[in-house]
Design an enzyme around this catalytic site. Structure first.
Site, PDB file in Angstrom:
ATOM      1  N   ALA A 229      -4.511  -4.684  -1.848  1.00 51.56           N
ATOM      2  CA  ALA A 229      -5.360  -5.298  -3.134  1.00 51.56           C
ATOM      3  C   ALA A 229      -4.914  -5.289  -4.041  1.00 51.56           C
ATOM      4  O   ALA A 229      -3.748  -5.240  -3.980  1.00 51.56           O
ATOM      5  CB  ALA A 229      -6.127  -3.867  -3.850  1.00 51.56           C
TER       6      ALA A 229
ATOM      7  N   LEU B 288      -4.482   1.452  -6.239  1.00 51.38           N
ATOM      8  CA  LEU B 288      -4.457   0.473  -6.162  1.00 51.38           C
ATOM      9  C   LEU B 288      -3.459   0.290  -4.040  1.00 51.38           C
ATOM     10  O   LEU B 288      -2.832   0.090  -4.109  1.00 51.38           O
ATOM     11  CB  LEU B 288      -4.124  -1.160  -6.225  1.00 51.38           C
ATOM     12  CG  LEU B 288      -5.024  -1.066  -7.850  1.00 51.38           C
ATOM     13  CD1 LEU B 288      -4.826  -2.654  -7.885  1.00 51.38           C
ATOM     14  CD2 LEU B 288      -6.359  -1.097  -7.052  1.00 51.38           C
ATOM     15  N   ASP B 289      -4.730  -0.337  -3.058  1.00 52.39           N
ATOM     16  CA  ASP B 289      -3.897  -0.513  -1.884  1.00 52.39           C
ATOM     17  C   ASP B 289      -2.673  -1.476  -1.574  1.00 52.39           C
ATOM     18  O   ASP B 289      -2.875  -2.282  -2.998  1.00 52.39           O
ATOM     19  CB  ASP B 289      -5.118  -0.949  -0.627  1.00 52.39           C
ATOM     20  CG  ASP B 289      -6.109   0.965  -0.624  1.00 52.39           C
ATOM     21  OD1 ASP B 289      -5.014   1.736  -0.822  1.00 52.39           O
ATOM     22  OD2 ASP B 289      -6.513   0.930  -0.085  1.00 52.39           O
ATOM     23  N   PRO B 290      -2.191  -1.498  -0.860  1.00 48.51           N
ATOM     24  CA  PRO B 290      -1.365  -3.071  -1.207  1.00 48.51           C
ATOM     25  C   PRO B 290      -1.782  -4.282  -0.665  1.00 48.51           C
ATOM     26  O   PRO B 290      -1.261  -5.123  -1.378  1.00 48.51           O
ATOM     27  CB  PRO B 290      -0.486  -2.369   0.324  1.00 48.51           C
ATOM     28  CG  PRO B 290      -0.340  -1.258  -0.263  1.00 48.51           C
ATOM     29  CD  PRO B 290      -1.606  -0.961  -0.218  1.00 48.51           C
TER      30      PRO B 290
END
Length: 312
Positions: free
Chosen positions: A52, A48-50
């Protein structure tokens, strides 16, 4: 001869369904959980992207052997597209590269959704973990170059318009398969609508076979650890948050075994599958003894043949 060093941490195994907060990278989240639980080994099932938030399944110990089964599971995201700007990262992190005064109508958005449902071709974002010539795309992109990333086929089970808070935003929900980039969906929809767009908010709500009710916040873990007077108390407070390793194998048939059969399986030997409900054939199944996962393998001609064995 040099002796192999003793592994640091507890030989702990299980799944933690973490509700990752915004601002924390997936690798940092795994490291924090590993430290909190004092585990020897940890990994996650899907970055998961930072920017998100949401469901980040984290595997500890022997559970890391089941990560591929969770990686293959369907995922559900709820996300907000901000219209009018395309950004280098396809989310809020990067600078604006294209802009437009146009804003799409609800009818235009709904008419576009079927184009993004089913098997579709998608080009991952420039800033992604895709490897190009042996290097990560985001490393190449940060050096200022344009990265040529080939389009790939991904599967979208559904894409629904949830709400339109205002003319500049739309909230959508997507159920998709492995390798789908929500940021690419936002970017491509913006281009198709002639107004450009990027992801302004992203939350992963489900990763099959786990459910939202199983989510545990980082705050809850930190508070449990902070209230413990000793390491022993900390582990006693945290361990109940872990789910059994077999929770990752919900879609596979279970083959219950006797203790004797389990011993043979642990030695890598096949065993005869017994029981009225036992499958005669199954390309993948998991064997259990006394309710605990013993091995993952295949059932062929009434025999369970182990492929991956788990410790006691």
């Amino acid at each position: 001869m040099a002796r192999r060093g003793k592994k640091k941490g507890r030989p702990l195994s299980g799944w933690l369904v973490l509700d990752k907060p915004v601002g924390m990278g997936s690798t940092d989240a795994v490291s924090k959980v590993k430290w909190l639980f004092g585990a020897q080994k940890a990994g996650h099932a899907g970055t998961l992207d930072p920017l998100a938030s949401g469901m980040l399944p984290i595997a500890l110990g022997e559970a890391t052997k089941t990560v591929p089964y969770v990686m293959e599971g369907a995922k559900v995201y709820r996300f907000t597209i901000a219209w009018g700007e395309e950004r280098s990262t396809d989310d809020l992190e990067g600078p604006v590269v294209k802009s437009s005064e146009k804003r799409p109508t609800e009818e235009e958005i709904r008419a576009l959704l079927p184009r993004y449902t089913g098997l579709i071709m998608q080009t991952p974002p420039q800033f992604s973990a895709i490897k190009v010539g042996g290097e990560r795309a985001y490393d190449l992109a940060r050096e200022g170059g344009t990265v040529e990333i080939a389009a790939r086929e991904v599967e979208v089970g559904r894409l629904d318009l949830v709400s339109i808070p205002d003319a500049g935003q739309a909230v959508l929900e997507i159920e998709c398969g492995k390798g789908t980039y929500v940021r690419s969906i936002a970017r491509d929809m913006g281009r198709d609508l002639g107004c450009f767009g990027h992801v302004a908010d992203l939350r992963r709500t489900e990763v099959f076979p786990f459910e939202p009710a199983q989510l545990v916040t980082m705050q809850a873990l930190e508070e449990a650890a902070a209230n413990a007077a000793s390491e022993e108390e900390r582990f006693a407070a945290l361990d109940p948050y872990l789910m059994d390793i077999a929770a990752a194998l919900d879609g596979l048939p279970e083959v219950p075994l006797s203790d004797d059969a389990a011993t043979r399986i642990r030695l890598g030997n096949p065993v005869i599958v017994r029981g009225r409900d036992a499958p005669v054939e199954a390309p993948e199944a998991w064997a259990s003894a006394r309710g605990r996962l013993i091995a993952i393998g295949a059932v062929e001609a009434g025999m369970f043949k182990p492929k991956r064995v788990f410790g006691q």
